[in-house]
Design a protein around this motif. Sequence first.
Motif, PDB file in Angstrom:
ATOM      1  N   ASP A  38      31.919  50.307  87.651  1.00  0.00           N
ATOM      2  CA  ASP A  38      32.906  50.105  86.139  1.00  0.00           C
ATOM      3  C   ASP A  38      33.569  48.774  86.588  1.00  0.00           C
ATOM      4  O   ASP A  38      33.626  48.072  87.491  1.00  0.00           O
ATOM      5  CB  ASP A  38      33.889  51.240  86.287  1.00  0.00           C
ATOM      6  N   GLY A  39      34.572  48.574  85.511  1.00  0.00           N
ATOM      7  CA  GLY A  39      35.644  47.320  85.558  1.00  0.00           C
ATOM      8  C   GLY A  39      36.349  47.206  86.801  1.00  0.00           C
ATOM      9  O   GLY A  39      36.146  45.770  87.401  1.00  0.00           O
TER      10      GLY A  39
ATOM     11  N   ALA B  49      34.220  46.396  89.992  1.00  0.00           N
ATOM     12  CA  ALA B  49      33.615  45.048  89.951  1.00  0.00           C
ATOM     13  C   ALA B  49      34.667  44.037  90.260  1.00  0.00           C
ATOM     14  O   ALA B  49      34.491  43.020  90.708  1.00  0.00           O
ATOM     15  CB  ALA B  49      33.001  44.695  88.464  1.00  0.00           C
TER      16      ALA B  49
ATOM     17  N   TYR C 211      43.087  48.749  88.061  1.00  0.00           N
ATOM     18  CA  TYR C 211      42.195  47.776  88.589  1.00  0.00           C
ATOM     19  C   TYR C 211      42.936  47.056  90.030  1.00  0.00           C
ATOM     20  O   TYR C 211      42.283  46.817  90.989  1.00  0.00           O
ATOM     21  CB  TYR C 211      41.834  46.433  87.631  1.00  0.00           C
TER      22      TYR C 211
ATOM     23  N   GLU D 213      34.870  45.507  81.807  1.00  0.00           N
ATOM     24  CA  GLU D 213      34.562  46.921  81.402  1.00  0.00           C
ATOM     25  C   GLU D 213      33.754  46.757  80.181  1.00  0.00           C
ATOM     26  O   GLU D 213      34.273  46.320  79.073  1.00  0.00           O
ATOM     27  CB  GLU D 213      35.723  47.838  81.557  1.00  0.00           C
TER      28      GLU D 213
ATOM     29  N   GLY E   1      30.278  48.303  84.680  1.00  0.00           N
ATOM     30  CA  GLY E   1      31.145  46.973  84.962  1.00  0.00           C
ATOM     31  C   GLY E   1      30.241  46.029  84.926  1.00  0.00           C
ATOM     32  O   GLY E   1      29.013  45.933  85.060  1.00  0.00           O
TER      33      GLY E   1
END
Length: 448
Positions: free
Chosen positions: A135-136, A139, A166, A260, A276
């Motif tokens: 996922d973001g 990543a 994040y 994302e 991601g």
Amino acid sequence: MRYLPLSEADRSEMLAAIGAASIDDLFADLPPQKRLAALPKLPPHASEQAVARRLGALAAKNMPAGSVPFFVGAGAYRHHIPATVDHLIQRSEFLTSYTPYQPEIAQGTLQVLFEFQTQVARLTGMEVANASMYDGSTALAEAVLMAHRITRRDRAVLSGGVHPHYRGVVETVTRFPGHAVESLPPDISGTEDILAAIDESTSCVVVQSPSFYGHLYDLKPIAEKAHAVGALLIAVFTEVVSLGLIEPPGAQGADIVVGEGQSLGNPLSFGGPYVGLFATRQKHVRQMPGRLCGETIDADGKRAFVLTLSTREQHIRREKATSNICTNAGLCSLAFSIHLTLLGGIGLERLARVNHANAVRLADQLAALPGVELLNRAFFNEFALRLPKNAAAVVEALAGRGILAGVPASRLEPNRPELDNVLVIAATEVNTEEDRATLTAALREALA
């Protein structure tokens, strides 16, 4: 029969090897109040029909995003997904495929991932992209570790506009290696001086645009300052549709771009699974985590696809691995790729323009309410408001009326009183004029 292969002597030997006195020591980082004092008391068994009825009743308590005016964003966005996407990803050759351990046999899977990489590289303005990440947020964490390897430094500077989740993942992943993370205060006004935090000890500077609070940043001066001291610029996004209008991060000087991709092809799904996106410069490709699919010519001279690079620890010697990520979001990346293919370049730009226009209309309406302040000078489809009342209380009140009005900043940034009245609102193509009018009228009443 329970399968417990280890004896007490085995456990004692293992604990001694890692320097732990007991198994409880392994959970030292878990607060005592979060631990179970005893095994949970589970209800007695029930029939399949009774269980289905009970679970159905619990599910009915949810408020589906599509059933009410919905303005929640903050990293997960509701967009229209064409029916074609779901139809195609449910084809058996896609739905049942997994990581190609004998990759050249799975030509269809490799081609899908190759096309996905191409799309991500073009979207971000970068030279190479991998075959997706979990996922973001993960990543981004991998991007920070990658920057440390490239620069041989271990201090990351995170903008105050980076999504709190994040930032939390980055801090967790870098904690045990002992890497330094300097997170700037929440940038609710979009005016932070991130250049002042960059020096010769900086490995990378991380900037999210559009930010968690909706602000757009000019990355070029940040990239120039970072490069001047030998650091890298990592650009982050949570709303991939924004790239339909905003200049790609690669064109603004970013060295690594992560984000994302959920907005294209993937529903909200209560938080996952998502997809991601990860892209970088060609010169850094061997430090890039995950997998890279490439195109070649086979023995018969026909176009073929191969797994060109795989730096995960399952494929190469562990000490040579750049990542231990063992899952690429294959089906989710396929959904992303199909949706983007259906849109095309022109369609993505049109979608982005509709998103922006809807957000501007809503921001104008809400900013006109007494005591409401719009905190953004520029934004895409998400913006921040300062309310005259506690934002969390207002959101709860509107939810009781069947309106999902946004995300209180204090929900993701607790213990910061300056954020108590800040509300983050997203508007996409699915929001109608009636939805906007309903939210405006309800917010006016809630603030009266």
